[in-house]
Design an enzyme around this catalytic site. Structure first.
Site, PDB file in Angstrom:
ATOM      1  N   LYS A  32     -11.021   1.023  -0.623  1.00 38.80           N
ATOM      2  CA  LYS A  32     -11.548   0.023   0.117  1.00 38.80           C
ATOM      3  C   LYS A  32     -12.316  -0.029   1.164  1.00 38.80           C
ATOM      4  O   LYS A  32     -12.580   1.168   1.907  1.00 38.80           O
ATOM      5  CB  LYS A  32     -10.099  -0.735   0.411  1.00 38.80           C
ATOM      6  CG  LYS A  32      -9.103  -1.135  -0.799  1.00 38.80           C
ATOM      7  CD  LYS A  32      -8.030  -2.086  -0.254  1.00 38.80           C
ATOM      8  CE  LYS A  32      -6.975  -2.100  -1.650  1.00 38.80           C
ATOM      9  NZ  LYS A  32      -5.855  -3.075  -1.265  1.00 38.80           N
TER      10      LYS A  32
ATOM     11  N   TYR B 185      -8.910  -9.824  -8.440  1.00 38.42           N
ATOM     12  CA  TYR B 185      -7.754  -9.985  -7.778  1.00 38.42           C
ATOM     13  C   TYR B 185      -7.370 -11.347  -8.337  1.00 38.42           C
ATOM     14  O   TYR B 185      -6.387 -12.237  -7.732  1.00 38.42           O
ATOM     15  CB  TYR B 185      -7.582 -10.106  -6.300  1.00 38.42           C
ATOM     16  CG  TYR B 185      -7.676  -8.785  -5.780  1.00 38.42           C
ATOM     17  CD1 TYR B 185      -6.488  -7.903  -6.063  1.00 38.42           C
ATOM     18  CD2 TYR B 185      -8.802  -7.994  -4.913  1.00 38.42           C
ATOM     19  CE1 TYR B 185      -6.503  -6.569  -5.318  1.00 38.42           C
ATOM     20  CE2 TYR B 185      -8.645  -6.919  -4.579  1.00 38.42           C
ATOM     21  CZ  TYR B 185      -7.474  -6.042  -4.493  1.00 38.42           C
ATOM     22  OH  TYR B 185      -7.434  -4.625  -4.101  1.00 38.42           O
TER      23      TYR B 185
ATOM     24  N   ASN C 178      -5.135  -1.743   3.528  1.00 39.99           N
ATOM     25  CA  ASN C 178      -4.609  -0.403   3.083  1.00 39.99           C
ATOM     26  C   ASN C 178      -5.339   0.581   2.546  1.00 39.99           C
ATOM     27  O   ASN C 178      -4.564   1.238   1.478  1.00 39.99           O
ATOM     28  CB  ASN C 178      -3.268  -1.034   2.164  1.00 39.99           C
ATOM     29  CG  ASN C 178      -3.678  -1.754   0.929  1.00 39.99           C
ATOM     30  OD1 ASN C 178      -4.744  -1.936   0.707  1.00 39.99           O
ATOM     31  ND2 ASN C 178      -2.647  -2.093   0.157  1.00 39.99           N
TER      32      ASN C 178
ATOM     33  N   HIS D  22      -6.559   1.000  -3.487  1.00 36.31           N
ATOM     34  CA  HIS D  22      -6.095   0.398  -4.661  1.00 36.31           C
ATOM     35  C   HIS D  22      -5.972   1.118  -5.868  1.00 36.31           C
ATOM     36  O   HIS D  22      -6.657   1.943  -6.143  1.00 36.31           O
ATOM     37  CB  HIS D  22      -6.827  -1.064  -5.146  1.00 36.31           C
ATOM     38  CG  HIS D  22      -6.275  -1.661  -6.397  1.00 36.31           C
ATOM     39  ND1 HIS D  22      -5.411  -2.458  -6.383  1.00 36.31           N
ATOM     40  CD2 HIS D  22      -6.761  -1.398  -7.634  1.00 36.31           C
ATOM     41  CE1 HIS D  22      -5.306  -2.703  -7.593  1.00 36.31           C
ATOM     42  NE2 HIS D  22      -5.989  -2.220  -8.422  1.00 36.31           N
TER      43      HIS D  22
ATOM     44  N   GLU E  44      -8.417  -3.413 -15.780  1.00 35.40           N
ATOM     45  CA  GLU E  44      -9.347  -3.081 -14.405  1.00 35.40           C
ATOM     46  C   GLU E  44     -10.417  -2.072 -14.926  1.00 35.40           C
ATOM     47  O   GLU E  44     -11.507  -2.245 -14.135  1.00 35.40           O
ATOM     48  CB  GLU E  44      -8.295  -2.601 -13.362  1.00 35.40           C
ATOM     49  CG  GLU E  44      -7.352  -3.719 -12.995  1.00 35.40           C
ATOM     50  CD  GLU E  44      -6.245  -3.187 -11.611  1.00 35.40           C
ATOM     51  OE1 GLU E  44      -5.657  -4.050 -11.087  1.00 35.40           O
ATOM     52  OE2 GLU E  44      -6.384  -1.992 -11.366  1.00 35.40           O
TER      53      GLU E  44
HETATM   54  P1  CMP Z   1      -3.637  -3.828  -3.647  1.00 36.72           P
HETATM   55  O1  CMP Z   1      -2.616  -2.616  -4.292  1.00 36.72           O
HETATM   56  O2  CMP Z   1      -5.075  -3.725  -3.868  1.00 36.72           O
HETATM   57  O3  CMP Z   1      -3.216  -5.250  -4.518  1.00 36.72           O
HETATM   58  C1  CMP Z   1      -3.406  -6.469  -3.947  1.00 36.72           C
HETATM   59  C2  CMP Z   1      -3.420  -6.417  -2.517  1.00 36.72           C
HETATM   60  O4  CMP Z   1      -3.248  -7.693  -1.659  1.00 36.72           O
HETATM   61  C3  CMP Z   1      -2.641  -5.415  -1.864  1.00 36.72           C
HETATM   62  O5  CMP Z   1      -3.170  -4.144  -2.204  1.00 36.72           O
HETATM   63  C4  CMP Z   1      -2.784  -5.734  -0.330  1.00 36.72           C
HETATM   64  O6  CMP Z   1      -3.985  -5.103   0.272  1.00 36.72           O
HETATM   65  C5  CMP Z   1      -2.930  -7.242  -0.370  1.00 36.72           C
HETATM   66  N1  CMP Z   1      -1.903  -7.556   0.046  1.00 36.72           N
HETATM   67  C6  CMP Z   1      -0.536  -7.770  -0.527  1.00 36.72           C
HETATM   68  N2  CMP Z   1       0.390  -8.380   0.267  1.00 36.72           N
HETATM   69  C7  CMP Z   1      -0.208  -8.836   1.317  1.00 36.72           C
HETATM   70  C8  CMP Z   1      -0.027  -9.548   2.568  1.00 36.72           C
HETATM   71  N3  CMP Z   1       1.311  -9.938   2.628  1.00 36.72           N
HETATM   72  N4  CMP Z   1      -0.782  -9.893   3.387  1.00 36.72           N
HETATM   73  C9  CMP Z   1      -2.286  -9.674   3.217  1.00 36.72           C
HETATM   74  N5  CMP Z   1      -2.606  -8.671   2.029  1.00 36.72           N
HETATM   75  C10 CMP Z   1      -1.511  -8.571   1.221  1.00 36.72           C
END
Ligand code: CMP
Length: 141
Positions: free
Chosen positions: A11, A51, A114, A117, A128
């Site tokens: 990311k 998403y 984070n 993904h 995906e």
């Molecule tokens: P990812 O695995 O990319 O899939 C969906 C993403 O939404 C997840 O990682 C997080 O980065 C994001 N996400 C999930 N929960 C939250 C949250 N409570 N607040 C902000 N972002 C979130």
């Protein structure tokens, strides 16, 4: 065990901090091979489409804004049990809950930013991968 393919995204927070090589090394050291890869600065439409399953969630706007902030590194990883293996290497979605030695434990700042993904199951992996790569651009096997 089955040879699988999964979609991985480094990311914006990972690419911005110059972590592409460090993260790919973890995948390669675990036996996963890069079968397709490119840098891409996602448009709002691309991020919203990717998403879409989260479109009703309160964090959707923030998620799309973050994912379009700067380029991401998108790849297809291939190997034995690649979907689960990738998820183990990434660690829990929330870095505060991620196990020691995982990418999110070591690099992620927050649940929103984070760092990586990874597809969460076989159906998502197929969808995906197809979202970003035509099959002619995936070089596995
Ligand atoms: P990812 O695995 O990319 O899939 C969906 C993403 O939404 C997840 O990682 C997080 O980065 C994001 N996400 C999930 N929960 C939250 C949250 N409570 N607040 C902000 N972002 C979130």
């Amino acid at each position: 065990m089955a040879i699988e393919r999964t979609l991985s995204i480094i990311k914006p927070d990972g690419v911005e901090r110059n972590l592409i090589g460090s993260i790919l090394k973890r995948f390669e050291d675990a036996g996963l091979k890069v079968a397709a890869a490119r840098l891409s600065h996602l448009s709002q439409q691309e991020a919203e489409g990717f998403y879409a399953v989260h479109s009703e969630r309160p964090f959707f706007g923030e998620l799309v804004e973050f994912m379009t902030r700067s380029p991401v590194f998108i790849s297809v990883l291939e190997g034995e049990n690649a979907i689960l293996r990738n998820r183990e290497i990434m660690g829990a979605t929330n870095p505060a809950e991620a196990a020691e030695g995982t990418i999110r434990k070591d690099f992620a700042k927050s649940i929103g930013e984070n760092t990586v993904h990874g597809s969460d199951g076989p159906d998502t992996a197929r969808d995906e991968i197809a979202y970003f790569f035509p099959s002619s651009q995936v070089y596995g096997g």
